[in-house]
Design a protein around this motif. Structure first.
Motif, PDB file in Angstrom:
ATOM      1  N   SER A 344       2.449  18.800  18.708  1.00  0.00           N
ATOM      2  CA  SER A 344       3.234  18.532  17.499  1.00  0.00           C
ATOM      3  C   SER A 344       2.938  17.181  16.872  1.00  0.00           C
ATOM      4  CB  SER A 344       4.724  18.591  17.839  1.00  0.00           C
ATOM      5  OG  SER A 344       5.097  17.465  18.607  1.00  0.00           O
ATOM      6  N   HIS A 345       2.229  16.325  17.605  1.00  0.00           N
ATOM      7  CA  HIS A 345       1.929  14.957  17.145  1.00  0.00           C
ATOM      8  C   HIS A 345       3.183  14.117  16.987  1.00  0.00           C
ATOM      9  CE1 HIS A 345      -1.696  17.234  15.446  1.00  0.00           C
ATOM     10  NE2 HIS A 345      -2.075  16.648  16.574  1.00  0.00           N
ATOM     11  N   TYR A 346       4.310  14.655  17.392  1.00  0.00           N
ATOM     12  CA  TYR A 346       5.556  13.916  17.568  1.00  0.00           C
ATOM     13  C   TYR A 346       5.837  12.918  16.453  1.00  0.00           C
ATOM     14  CZ  TYR A 346       5.322  15.983  22.227  1.00  0.00           C
ATOM     15  OH  TYR A 346       5.266  16.864  23.268  1.00  0.00           O
ATOM     16  N   SER A 347       6.073  11.657  16.845  1.00  0.00           N
ATOM     17  CA  SER A 347       6.529  10.643  15.888  1.00  0.00           C
ATOM     18  C   SER A 347       5.425  10.140  14.968  1.00  0.00           C
ATOM     19  CB  SER A 347       7.112   9.446  16.648  1.00  0.00           C
ATOM     20  OG  SER A 347       8.129   9.861  17.528  1.00  0.00           O
ATOM     21  N   PHE A 348       4.193  10.586  15.162  1.00  0.00           N
ATOM     22  CA  PHE A 348       3.100  10.105  14.327  1.00  0.00           C
ATOM     23  C   PHE A 348       3.019  10.855  12.992  1.00  0.00           C
ATOM     24  CE2 PHE A 348       1.905   9.560  18.791  1.00  0.00           C
ATOM     25  CZ  PHE A 348       1.711   8.187  18.825  1.00  0.00           C
ATOM     26  N   LYS A 349       3.771  11.930  12.866  1.00  0.00           N
ATOM     27  CA  LYS A 349       3.750  12.730  11.644  1.00  0.00           C
ATOM     28  C   LYS A 349       5.175  12.903  11.123  1.00  0.00           C
ATOM     29  CE  LYS A 349       0.294  14.954  10.741  1.00  0.00           C
ATOM     30  NZ  LYS A 349      -0.922  14.715   9.942  1.00  0.00           N
ATOM     31  N   ALA A 350       5.292  13.071   9.810  1.00  0.00           N
ATOM     32  CA  ALA A 350       6.596  13.345   9.204  1.00  0.00           C
ATOM     33  C   ALA A 350       6.390  14.256   8.006  1.00  0.00           C
ATOM     34  CB  ALA A 350       7.304  12.060   8.789  1.00  0.00           C
ATOM     35  N   SER A 351       7.431  14.986   7.663  1.00  0.00           N
ATOM     36  CA  SER A 351       7.321  16.044   6.655  1.00  0.00           C
ATOM     37  C   SER A 351       7.414  15.501   5.234  1.00  0.00           C
ATOM     38  CB  SER A 351       8.391  17.105   6.907  1.00  0.00           C
ATOM     39  OG  SER A 351       8.201  17.711   8.157  1.00  0.00           O
ATOM     40  N   PHE A 352       6.426  14.708   4.841  1.00  0.00           N
ATOM     41  CA  PHE A 352       6.281  14.307   3.459  1.00  0.00           C
ATOM     42  C   PHE A 352       5.045  14.993   2.900  1.00  0.00           C
ATOM     43  CE2 PHE A 352       7.739  10.382   5.771  1.00  0.00           C
ATOM     44  CZ  PHE A 352       9.089  10.597   5.531  1.00  0.00           C
ATOM     45  N   ASP A 353       4.892  14.930   1.593  1.00  0.00           N
ATOM     46  CA  ASP A 353       3.697  15.500   0.993  1.00  0.00           C
ATOM     47  C   ASP A 353       2.465  14.829   1.579  1.00  0.00           C
ATOM     48  OD1 ASP A 353       5.213  17.131  -0.595  1.00  0.00           O
ATOM     49  OD2 ASP A 353       5.200  15.752  -2.304  1.00  0.00           O
ATOM     50  N   GLY A 355      -0.604  12.827   2.277  1.00  0.00           N
ATOM     51  CA  GLY A 355      -1.128  11.635   1.629  1.00  0.00           C
ATOM     52  C   GLY A 355      -0.094  10.811   0.898  1.00  0.00           C
ATOM     53  N   ALA A 356       1.186  11.082   1.115  1.00  0.00           N
ATOM     54  CA  ALA A 356       2.233  10.332   0.414  1.00  0.00           C
ATOM     55  C   ALA A 356       2.139   8.851   0.737  1.00  0.00           C
ATOM     56  CB  ALA A 356       3.610  10.870   0.796  1.00  0.00           C
ATOM     57  N   HIS A 357       2.316   8.012  -0.284  1.00  0.00           N
ATOM     58  CA  HIS A 357       2.303   6.574  -0.073  1.00  0.00           C
ATOM     59  C   HIS A 357       3.591   6.152   0.614  1.00  0.00           C
ATOM     60  CE1 HIS A 357       2.466   2.246  -1.052  1.00  0.00           C
ATOM     61  NE2 HIS A 357       1.143   2.332  -1.018  1.00  0.00           N
ATOM     62  N   MET A 358       3.542   5.005   1.284  1.00  0.00           N
ATOM     63  CA  MET A 358       4.711   4.508   2.005  1.00  0.00           C
ATOM     64  C   MET A 358       5.923   4.360   1.088  1.00  0.00           C
ATOM     65  SD  MET A 358       3.236   1.720   4.711  1.00  0.00           S
ATOM     66  CE  MET A 358       2.247   0.896   3.484  1.00  0.00           C
ATOM     67  N   ASN A 359       5.681   4.082  -0.203  1.00  0.00           N
ATOM     68  CA  ASN A 359       6.803   3.934  -1.131  1.00  0.00           C
ATOM     69  C   ASN A 359       7.621   5.210  -1.251  1.00  0.00           C
ATOM     70  OD1 ASN A 359       6.092   1.318  -1.675  1.00  0.00           O
ATOM     71  ND2 ASN A 359       5.007   1.787  -3.578  1.00  0.00           N
ATOM     72  N   ASP A 360       7.001   6.339  -0.915  1.00  0.00           N
ATOM     73  CA  ASP A 360       7.683   7.624  -1.036  1.00  0.00           C
ATOM     74  C   ASP A 360       8.233   8.130   0.288  1.00  0.00           C
ATOM     75  OD1 ASP A 360       7.016   7.787  -3.787  1.00  0.00           O
ATOM     76  OD2 ASP A 360       4.995   8.478  -3.247  1.00  0.00           O
ATOM     77  N   TRP A 361       8.091   7.350   1.351  1.00  0.00           N
ATOM     78  CA  TRP A 361       8.571   7.780   2.659  1.00  0.00           C
ATOM     79  C   TRP A 361      10.076   7.587   2.775  1.00  0.00           C
ATOM     80  CZ3 TRP A 361       4.715   5.076   6.520  1.00  0.00           C
ATOM     81  CH2 TRP A 361       3.443   5.635   6.358  1.00  0.00           C
ATOM     82  N   GLU A 362      10.656   8.422   3.580  1.00  0.00           N
ATOM     83  CA  GLU A 362      12.034   8.191   4.019  1.00  0.00           C
ATOM     84  C   GLU A 362      11.956   7.443   5.336  1.00  0.00           C
ATOM     85  OE1 GLU A 362      15.974  10.636   5.562  1.00  0.00           O
ATOM     86  OE2 GLU A 362      14.418  11.703   4.448  1.00  0.00           O
ATOM     87  N   LEU A 363      12.472   6.244   5.346  1.00  0.00           N
ATOM     88  CA  LEU A 363      12.376   5.388   6.524  1.00  0.00           C
ATOM     89  C   LEU A 363      13.681   5.397   7.310  1.00  0.00           C
ATOM     90  CD1 LEU A 363      10.528   2.332   4.937  1.00  0.00           C
ATOM     91  CD2 LEU A 363       9.518   4.234   6.199  1.00  0.00           C
ATOM     92  N   PRO A 364      13.616   5.192   8.627  1.00  0.00           N
ATOM     93  CA  PRO A 364      12.421   5.095   9.462  1.00  0.00           C
ATOM     94  C   PRO A 364      11.569   6.364   9.376  1.00  0.00           C
ATOM     95  CG  PRO A 364      14.349   4.336  10.651  1.00  0.00           C
ATOM     96  CD  PRO A 364      14.852   4.994   9.412  1.00  0.00           C
ATOM     97  N   PHE A 365      10.295   6.220   9.680  1.00  0.00           N
ATOM     98  CA  PHE A 365       9.299   7.243   9.370  1.00  0.00           C
ATOM     99  C   PHE A 365       9.637   8.607   9.960  1.00  0.00           C
ATOM    100  CE2 PHE A 365       5.306   9.448  10.351  1.00  0.00           C
ATOM    101  CZ  PHE A 365       4.776   9.558   9.067  1.00  0.00           C
ATOM    102  N   ASN A 366       9.846   8.683  11.232  1.00  0.00           N
ATOM    103  CA  ASN A 366      10.256   9.935  11.868  1.00  0.00           C
ATOM    104  C   ASN A 366      11.167   9.575  13.032  1.00  0.00           C
ATOM    105  OD1 ASN A 366      10.640  12.380  13.101  1.00  0.00           O
ATOM    106  ND2 ASN A 366       8.488  12.890  13.343  1.00  0.00           N
ATOM    107  N   SER A 367      12.444   9.566  12.759  1.00  0.00           N
ATOM    108  CA  SER A 367      13.419   9.175  13.792  1.00  0.00           C
ATOM    109  C   SER A 367      14.195  10.384  14.297  1.00  0.00           C
ATOM    110  CB  SER A 367      14.391   8.135  13.219  1.00  0.00           C
ATOM    111  OG  SER A 367      15.040   8.638  12.057  1.00  0.00           O
TER     112      SER A 367
END
Length: 737
Positions: A344-353, A355-367
């Motif tokens: 699953s790649h666990y905490s290294f991946k999150a369900s954003f589009d 190539g999404a830029h960090m500005n578009d992330w929901e932080l924390p990245f994958n909690s």
């Protein structure tokens, strides 16, 4: 006449065009199945061997969806073109099967295997069906896949690890050491010539308290201490014994595995914090914490016990079960098909589009609770900093090895950065951090610490460097690079503050190495986690004030963190406001920088002098549900304190007077400011109790629609007639502690 299954087209590539039903989603992907579990059962009962294979593989993982109504379980099976980025002997032609049972999205399957739009989000269960590299399959949609090592030291896993590291070194210039690397003061010698499996603690020579640097490549271990009871430590009492020999039986499992891996990779030296730092030497521990950029940044490889919550668990944890299913072709010949849950790649991946830029992330990245459960090391603050400054980190997880370096990722399954197999966004903060740091050449100089000058050996070497830097030098820096570095710092602090620390006293220490590596870009003083040039950095706020508290000290460890610093809050991720549409003539200064030199005070605080044109007394109101508001001239705005409910040094009663300092107006059409409380012991001093953001203001007792944020100026500051001239008007200064 060939009998073709309408549900799966018999998983035969030459039959997929018959009667429709198979979706060519793009040039590299084919969806074979889009149905429900009951429909798959009906197709199996109807005699389809391919559907029977899929059903058997899914039901082998029945424990994952026990209790779920089968009508709510949807199945999608997809294959990929092996001529893409992963090719040659590493090509993968497996069949990917997604199983979903959470809430149905619009456009999902109708239960009859008809048109099916791909659903958003990662599936609840993702399986892969594949053959061995040289084996055949009765279903052409199921081809070869990759096996994942059970024990790195007992099968092909060691070759895989070497191949990933070799690929990193050959393709990534920023991952290579540019200068000879120096050994830390103490390292473990894992290649004893006495025939034992034990290790010994090697200590560099000292002459008049000056270390004689030794050169060599070494590995580091990043691990969870857990309860701390099972961690083997070096103390003043055990130091001499450890320098002679540390028996193999005394090493906990994670240490043993790290030693064995270091030997297998051909290295002699290994650094483990609990053994290479004298744990009852307070000053030495403090010094080491300030140099993790050198210790981990100088390491050839950081070994990460990412899925182990205790040092007794080891690196090589049991993997999800690999099932073997016997399948037959139309002639009754037997074939072997493997089925496993896809890593699953666990905490290294999150369900954003993708190539999404960090500005578009929901932080924390994958909690997510699942990610935290499977990768407990990634929930630790110290490990987060170690991960950022290391050239490369080899993570050992419950599903596979993952190599994270300054330019990307690699993994045993080969899919972590291949969007065909996993379209979720990959956490790229480490790579962004490396890119910004490399622009100033600090990978080779600051992280390596290979200079032999006396100033580089002193604990205050960073202070010496910054003290020689004039504020005027900033004009020569790239404004863009500085802005990027500041934005990245805010992301890093949000992620860092979302992670756990055993001791509050480490709150600022664990992040110093990261700050040192960014300082060449930011060219700023640094006090208690705050870059002194950036007034907007004071507009931090906790995500959830109901979960926060002020750090606790102890008789031996006093915590000197001022109230204005983000590190004065524990228990919630910290967020920042880094952009403003209008500066409201508010500035911050520090007494220590009056001489125009940049201050480096990474683990202790200082008073802050906040000078503002728009500061006023307001009254605190508290409703029965502990909702807070600030009131002046009958106009109220909402207020969320740093600690809720207000208590301890933050305690304020309803009706008490607070100071509201307006700092900026944002592009969100809101006004942001700081809320201060006058000190009870010294009327000249103030403490921060929170930050407020006004989107609208309400007249008390009025049922009228609220006014917009900008009207706050005329309600709270009627004496200010020209907002464009506030810089030239009267100002007030507050000393904030």
């Amino acid at each position: 006449m060939v009998s073709v299954c309408n549900t799966c087209k018999s998983l035969q590539k030459h039959l997929r065009s018959l009667d429709g039903g198979v979706q060519e989603t793009d040039a590299a992907s084919v969806v074979w199945v889009a149905t429900t579990l009951p429909n798959l059962r009906r197709s199996t009962d109807g005699g389809c061997r391919a559907c029977a294979l899929l059903l058997q593989g899914i039901l082998l993982h029945h424990d994952r969806f026990a209790g779920v109504t089968e009508n709510n379980i949807r199945i999608t099976a997809e294959s990929f073109d092996s001529s893409g980025p992963v090719h040659g002997e590493n090509a993968q032609d497996h069949l990917s099967v997604e199983v979903r049972w959470q809430k149905l999205h619009d456009g999902c399957c109708d239960g009859e295997g008809g048109e099916h739009d791909h659903e958003e989000g990662y599936p609840d269960l993702k399986l892969e069906f594949f053959t061995d590299q040289d084996d055949q399959s009765p279903f052409s949609a199921i081809g070869r896949g990759r096996h994942i090592s059970e024990n790195l030291l007992q099968d092909a896993g060691l070759s895989t690890a070497r191949a990933m590291i070799k690929d990193c070194l050959s393709r990534h210039s920023s991952c290579r050491h540019q200068k000879p690397t120096t050994l830390p003061r103490r390292v473990l010698d894992v290649l004893l010539d006495d025939g034992s499996k034990g290790v010994r603690l090697h200590e560099a020579d000292f002459d008049n308290d000056e270390q004689r640097y030794e050169y060599g490549e070494y590995l580091t271990l990043s691990h969870c201490w857990g309860s701390g009871k099972s961690v083997l430590k070096t103390t003043n009492k055990t130091l001499q014994a450890h320098k002679k020999n540390i028996p193999w039986s005394a090493l906990p499992a994670s240490f043993q595995d790290a030693v064995a891996l270091t030997r297998s990779l051909g290295f002699r030296w290994l650094w483990i914090d609990s053994l290479c730092i004298i744990q009852d030497a307070v000053l030495e521990k403090h010094e080491a914490s300030l140099h993790i950029d050198r210790i981990f940044g100088n390491s050839f490889l950081t070994i990460a016990a990412t899925s182990a919550a205790e040092s007794t668990e080891g690196l090589f944890l049991p993997k999800p079960q690999l099932f073997k299913i016997q399948a037959t072709d139309s002639k009754g010949s037997l074939y072997k098909i493997f089925v496993r849950e896809q890593p699953s790649h666990y905490s290294f991946k999150a369900s954003f589009d993708e190539g999404a830029h960090m500005n578009d992330w929901e932080l924390p990245f994958n909690s997510s609770s699942e990610a935290n459960l499977h990768t407990p090391l990634l929930k630790r603050a110290w490990a987060y900093a170690e991960r950022l400054v290391s050239p490369r980190v080899l993570h050992f997880t419950k599903s596979e090895m993952i190599l994270e370096c300054r330019e990307g990722y690699n993994c045993e399954c080969g899919r972590i950065e291949d969007s065909r197999f996993d379209s979720r966004t990959t956490d790229s903060v480490k790579q962004e951090f490396a890119r910004i740091v490399s622009q100033n050449g600090t990978h080779g100089d600051m992280a390596n610490g290979s200079s032999s000058s006396n100033s580089d050996k002193r604990i205050d070497s960073m202070a010496s460097q910054l003290a020689a830097t004039s504020l005027a030098d900033v004009a020569h820096d790239s404004i863009l690079q500085r802005g990027e570095a500041l934005q990245l710092w805010s992301y890093i602090i949000t992620e860092y503050s979302a992670r756990d620390l055993t001791y509050d006293v480490d709150r600022l220490s664990a992040i110093v190495g990261v700050a040192k590596m960014l300082s060449e870009t930011l060219k700023s003083g640094y006090i208690a986690g705050h870059w002194t040039f950036n007034t907007l950095g004071l507009l931090w706020y906790p995500k959830d004030g109901a979960r926060t508290r002020r750090p606790k000290g102890s008789p031996n460890n006093h915590i000197d963190i001022p109230s204005w610093a983000w590190a004065s809050i524990e228990g919630s991720p910290i967020f920042f406001d880094n952009s403003t549409a209008m500066d409201l003539a508010c500035s911050a200064s520090f007494p220590s920088e009056r001489g125009r030199d940049l201050t480096w005070s990474p683990t202790s605080g200082d008073t802050l002098e906040l000078t503002a044109a728009m500061a006023t007394e307001v009254s605190l109101q508290i409703d029965p549900t502990n909702e807070y508001s600030l009131v002046k001239n009958g106009i109220s705005v909402e207020f969320r304190p740093d600690v809720s409910p207000l208590r301890g040094e933050d305690s304020v009663s309803a009706g008490e007077t607070l100071i509201c300092v307006l700092v900026s107006m944002t592009f969100r059409s809101s006004i942001i400011g700081l809320v201060l409380k006058q000190s009870e012991s010294n009327a000249q001093l103030y403490r921060r109790v929170g930050r407020f953001e006004c989107y609208e203001c309400q007249r008390e007792g009025s049922g009228d629609e609220p006014d917009d944020a900008e009207s706050l100026f005329q309600h709270w500051f009627p004496e200010v007639e020209d907002m464009g001239a506030i810089d030239d008007g009267p100002q007030r200064t507050f000393i904030v502690v």
